[in-house]
Motif scaffolding. Structure first.
Motif, PDB file in Angstrom:
ATOM      1  N   ILE A  77       0.740  -1.168   0.075  1.00 45.37           N
ATOM      2  CA  ILE A  77      -0.036   0.035   0.027  1.00 45.37           C
ATOM      3  C   ILE A  77       1.060   1.311  -0.167  1.00 45.37           C
ATOM      4  N   LYS A  78       1.808   1.428   0.801  1.00 45.48           N
ATOM      5  CA  LYS A  78       2.652   2.286   1.052  1.00 45.48           C
ATOM      6  C   LYS A  78       3.645   2.733  -0.178  1.00 45.48           C
ATOM      7  N   VAL A  79       3.946   1.598  -1.031  1.00 44.60           N
ATOM      8  CA  VAL A  79       4.651   1.750  -2.258  1.00 44.60           C
ATOM      9  C   VAL A  79       4.098   2.714  -3.446  1.00 44.60           C
ATOM     10  N   TRP A  80       2.803   2.829  -3.385  1.00 50.31           N
ATOM     11  CA  TRP A  80       2.267   3.429  -4.387  1.00 50.31           C
ATOM     12  C   TRP A  80       2.294   5.036  -4.110  1.00 50.31           C
ATOM     13  N   SER A  81       2.520   5.275  -2.867  1.00 51.70           N
ATOM     14  CA  SER A  81       2.837   6.837  -2.377  1.00 51.70           C
ATOM     15  C   SER A  81       4.304   7.433  -2.615  1.00 51.70           C
ATOM     16  N   SER A  82       5.096   6.127  -2.222  1.00 45.80           N
ATOM     17  CA  SER A  82       6.469   6.269  -2.338  1.00 45.80           C
ATOM     18  C   SER A  82       7.230   6.323  -3.503  1.00 45.80           C
ATOM     19  N   VAL A  83       6.601   5.656  -4.428  1.00 46.97           N
ATOM     20  CA  VAL A  83       7.176   5.388  -5.771  1.00 46.97           C
ATOM     21  C   VAL A  83       5.953   5.898  -6.640  1.00 46.97           C
ATOM     22  N   ASP A  84       6.205   6.607  -7.827  1.00 47.80           N
ATOM     23  CA  ASP A  84       5.228   6.987  -8.829  1.00 47.80           C
ATOM     24  C   ASP A  84       4.980   6.152  -9.767  1.00 47.80           C
ATOM     25  N   LEU A  85       4.535   4.728  -9.140  1.00 51.25           N
ATOM     26  CA  LEU A  85       4.253   3.561 -10.035  1.00 51.25           C
ATOM     27  C   LEU A  85       3.137   3.831 -10.803  1.00 51.25           C
ATOM     28  N   GLY A  86       2.283   4.394 -10.517  1.00 49.05           N
ATOM     29  CA  GLY A  86       0.979   4.436 -11.098  1.00 49.05           C
ATOM     30  C   GLY A  86       1.306   5.082 -12.493  1.00 49.05           C
ATOM     31  N   THR A  87       1.882   6.013 -12.349  1.00 52.47           N
ATOM     32  CA  THR A  87       2.293   6.896 -13.819  1.00 52.47           C
ATOM     33  C   THR A  87       3.226   6.180 -14.632  1.00 52.47           C
ATOM     34  N   GLY A  88       4.221   5.762 -13.863  1.00 54.97           N
ATOM     35  CA  GLY A  88       5.336   4.684 -14.684  1.00 54.97           C
ATOM     36  C   GLY A  88       4.534   3.570 -15.290  1.00 54.97           C
ATOM     37  N   LEU A  89       3.713   2.737 -14.598  1.00 57.90           N
ATOM     38  CA  LEU A  89       3.293   1.546 -15.200  1.00 57.90           C
ATOM     39  C   LEU A  89       2.439   2.252 -16.438  1.00 57.90           C
ATOM     40  N   ALA A  90       1.488   3.011 -16.338  1.00 60.34           N
ATOM     41  CA  ALA A  90       0.849   3.420 -17.322  1.00 60.34           C
ATOM     42  C   ALA A  90       1.456   3.874 -18.589  1.00 60.34           C
ATOM     43  N   ASN A  91       2.461   4.805 -18.414  1.00 58.85           N
ATOM     44  CA  ASN A  91       3.498   5.197 -19.462  1.00 58.85           C
ATOM     45  C   ASN A  91       4.022   3.930 -20.088  1.00 58.85           C
ATOM     46  N   SER A  92       4.597   2.893 -19.400  1.00 58.99           N
ATOM     47  CA  SER A  92       5.220   1.743 -20.069  1.00 58.99           C
ATOM     48  C   SER A  92       4.194   1.074 -20.736  1.00 58.99           C
ATOM     49  N   LEU A  93       2.922   0.594 -20.254  1.00 60.19           N
ATOM     50  CA  LEU A  93       2.058  -0.057 -21.067  1.00 60.19           C
ATOM     51  C   LEU A  93       1.706   0.611 -22.198  1.00 60.19           C
ATOM     52  N   LEU A  94       1.618   1.926 -22.138  1.00 61.92           N
ATOM     53  CA  LEU A  94       1.157   2.582 -23.369  1.00 61.92           C
ATOM     54  C   LEU A  94       2.063   2.841 -24.386  1.00 61.92           C
ATOM     55  N   ILE A  95       3.405   2.929 -24.083  1.00 59.77           N
ATOM     56  CA  ILE A  95       4.436   3.043 -25.115  1.00 59.77           C
ATOM     57  C   ILE A  95       4.773   1.715 -25.511  1.00 59.77           C
ATOM     58  N   CYS A  96       5.254   0.642 -24.537  1.00 58.21           N
ATOM     59  CA  CYS A  96       5.552  -0.556 -24.977  1.00 58.21           C
ATOM     60  C   CYS A  96       4.498  -1.399 -25.749  1.00 58.21           C
ATOM     61  N   GLY A  97       3.234  -1.075 -25.386  1.00 52.53           N
ATOM     62  CA  GLY A  97       2.307  -2.027 -25.886  1.00 52.53           C
ATOM     63  C   GLY A  97       1.900  -1.412 -27.352  1.00 52.53           C
ATOM     64  N   ALA A  98       2.168  -0.031 -27.451  1.00 52.12           N
ATOM     65  CA  ALA A  98       2.074   0.637 -28.884  1.00 52.12           C
ATOM     66  C   ALA A  98       3.357   0.070 -29.757  1.00 52.12           C
ATOM     67  N   VAL A  99       4.505  -0.151 -29.229  1.00 45.68           N
ATOM     68  CA  VAL A  99       5.756  -0.637 -29.954  1.00 45.68           C
ATOM     69  C   VAL A  99       5.575  -2.083 -30.382  1.00 45.68           C
ATOM     70  N   ALA A 100       5.048  -2.774 -29.516  1.00 45.11           N
ATOM     71  CA  ALA A 100       4.828  -4.274 -29.708  1.00 45.11           C
ATOM     72  C   ALA A 100       3.656  -4.400 -31.050  1.00 45.11           C
ATOM     73  N   LEU A 101       2.572  -3.660 -30.962  1.00 44.07           N
ATOM     74  CA  LEU A 101       1.778  -3.795 -31.757  1.00 44.07           C
ATOM     75  C   LEU A 101       2.179  -3.365 -33.241  1.00 44.07           C
ATOM     76  N   VAL A 102       2.873  -2.040 -33.451  1.00 45.62           N
ATOM     77  CA  VAL A 102       3.287  -1.704 -34.637  1.00 45.62           C
ATOM     78  C   VAL A 102       4.305  -2.477 -35.205  1.00 45.62           C
ATOM     79  N   CYS A 103       5.472  -2.953 -34.188  1.00 39.04           N
ATOM     80  CA  CYS A 103       6.312  -3.712 -34.762  1.00 39.04           C
ATOM     81  C   CYS A 103       6.032  -4.927 -35.094  1.00 39.04           C
ATOM     82  N   ALA A 104       5.134  -5.580 -34.656  1.00 38.95           N
ATOM     83  CA  ALA A 104       4.672  -6.751 -35.102  1.00 38.95           C
ATOM     84  C   ALA A 104       4.117  -6.646 -36.422  1.00 38.95           C
ATOM     85  N   ALA A 105       3.274  -5.726 -36.709  1.00 39.56           N
ATOM     86  CA  ALA A 105       2.627  -5.573 -38.106  1.00 39.56           C
ATOM     87  C   ALA A 105       3.718  -5.226 -39.158  1.00 39.56           C
ATOM     88  N   VAL A 106       4.491  -4.158 -38.791  1.00 38.52           N
ATOM     89  CA  VAL A 106       5.481  -3.790 -39.933  1.00 38.52           C
ATOM     90  C   VAL A 106       6.669  -5.002 -39.964  1.00 38.52           C
TER      91      VAL A 106
END
Length: 303
Positions: A77-106
């Motif tokens: 519970i405390k880790v979510w306030s100590s580390v900005d994991l929410g924003t980091g996980l959202a950015n990683s999922l958005l960027i890496c997910g888009a890279v995976a989809l576009v990379c597979a298609a191309v």
């Protein structure tokens, strides 16, 4: 006499033990069990320590205790306030997910063209896909940063610190390997299916989407997962190309670990908890697509 001789020659093969029909193992069964056990301990030992440390107190972890005396689930519970994991996980999922989809298609389109069509420079491109794997990513950090900085000054648009800049960077480094994986996979597909579809009047786009795409799912999954992991585990480029609003989970975890070096007692429990949370999406990804990974990684190995 000839019949007796024939029977005598056939019977030894028929009486051969079932055990001799199996593939001979490199190691005896007891030794193989010992080796597998040691490998499991080496691989799962650090993971078990992380799990136990995440539910243990920081004082106990600092004292070197392996088993926790008391459960400290509040670290999750405390880790979510100590580390900005929410924003980091959202950015990683958005960027890496888009890279995976576009990379597979191309990569699928490029690999199909390189395998099925003959044109000038085809062999050079195939060799270049392999040669690019030998270039260390560390040497490309400064050139990539200079290119995006120059582009930002010339076009007067922000590049450094944006999601699309990190997306383009990861896509550039993931495309060569992903394309080569699909090249080896498409080479094993029967060409007669495409020829039959072409005789029925199907065009290149229809053949690619209706025949090649359904048959290439294992290779597509392998290339997409590789592209996803390359961005998910990256810290070098993400630490330079991102800012506080676009930083990925790996950078957030590194920043949190660096801040703990100056404290009197590092927050070991929260550090292990954050590491487990960041590793969870990758584990889930492997479990979901496990049946595709084996076929995709062994593609081209048997001819």
């Amino acid at each position: 006499m000839s019949a007796t001789t024939t029977i005598a020659q056939v019977n030894p093969r028929q009486r051969r033990s079932p055990r001799s029909s199996h593939i001979t193992r490199l190691l005896p069964t007891p030794l193989l069990a010992v080796v597998n056990t040691l490998l499991c301990v080496v691989v799962l030992g650090p993971v078990l320590y992380m799990v136990l440390a995440s539910i243990n107190s920081d004082v106990s972890v600092a004292a070197g205790e392996f088993w926790p005396r008391e459960l400290r689930l509040d670290n999750y519970i405390k880790v979510w306030s100590s580390v900005d994991l929410g924003t980091g996980l959202a950015n990683s999922l958005l960027i890496c997910g888009a890279v995976a989809l576009v990379c597979a298609a191309v990569s699928l389109s490029m690999a199909w063209v390189l395998v099925r069509f003959t044109f000038i420079g085809r062999i050079t491109i195939l060799r270049g896909l392999v040669g690019l794997q030998s270039v260390p990513g560390t040497l490309m950090l400064l050139p990539v940063f200079v290119v995006f900085s120059t582009m930002s000054a010339a076009l007067r648009i922000p590049t450094i610190g944006t999601h699309w800049a990190v997306f383009v960077t990861y896509l550039t480094f993931a495309l060569p390997f992903s394309t080569w994986v699909l090249v080896t996979y498409i080479r094993g597909l029967p060409r007669e299916l495409e020829d039959a579809a072409r005789m029925d009047g199907a065009g290149n786009i229809r053949i690619l989407t209706r025949i090649v795409l359904p048959l290439s799912w294992p290779g597509i999954v392998v290339s997409a997962i590789f592209a996803f992991l390359q961005g998910w585990n990256d810290v070098l480029f993400a630490s330079v190309m991102t800012n506080s609003t676009s930083r990925t989970a790996a950078v957030a975890l590194q920043t949190f670990g660096a801040t703990q070096e100056t404290g009197a007692l590092p927050l070991y429990g929260q550090m292990m908890t954050a590491s487990l949370i960041c590793a969870a999406p990758v584990v889930v990804l492997y479990l979901v697509f496990q049946r595709y990974l084996v076929g995709g990684l062994t593609a081209g190995g048997v001819k």
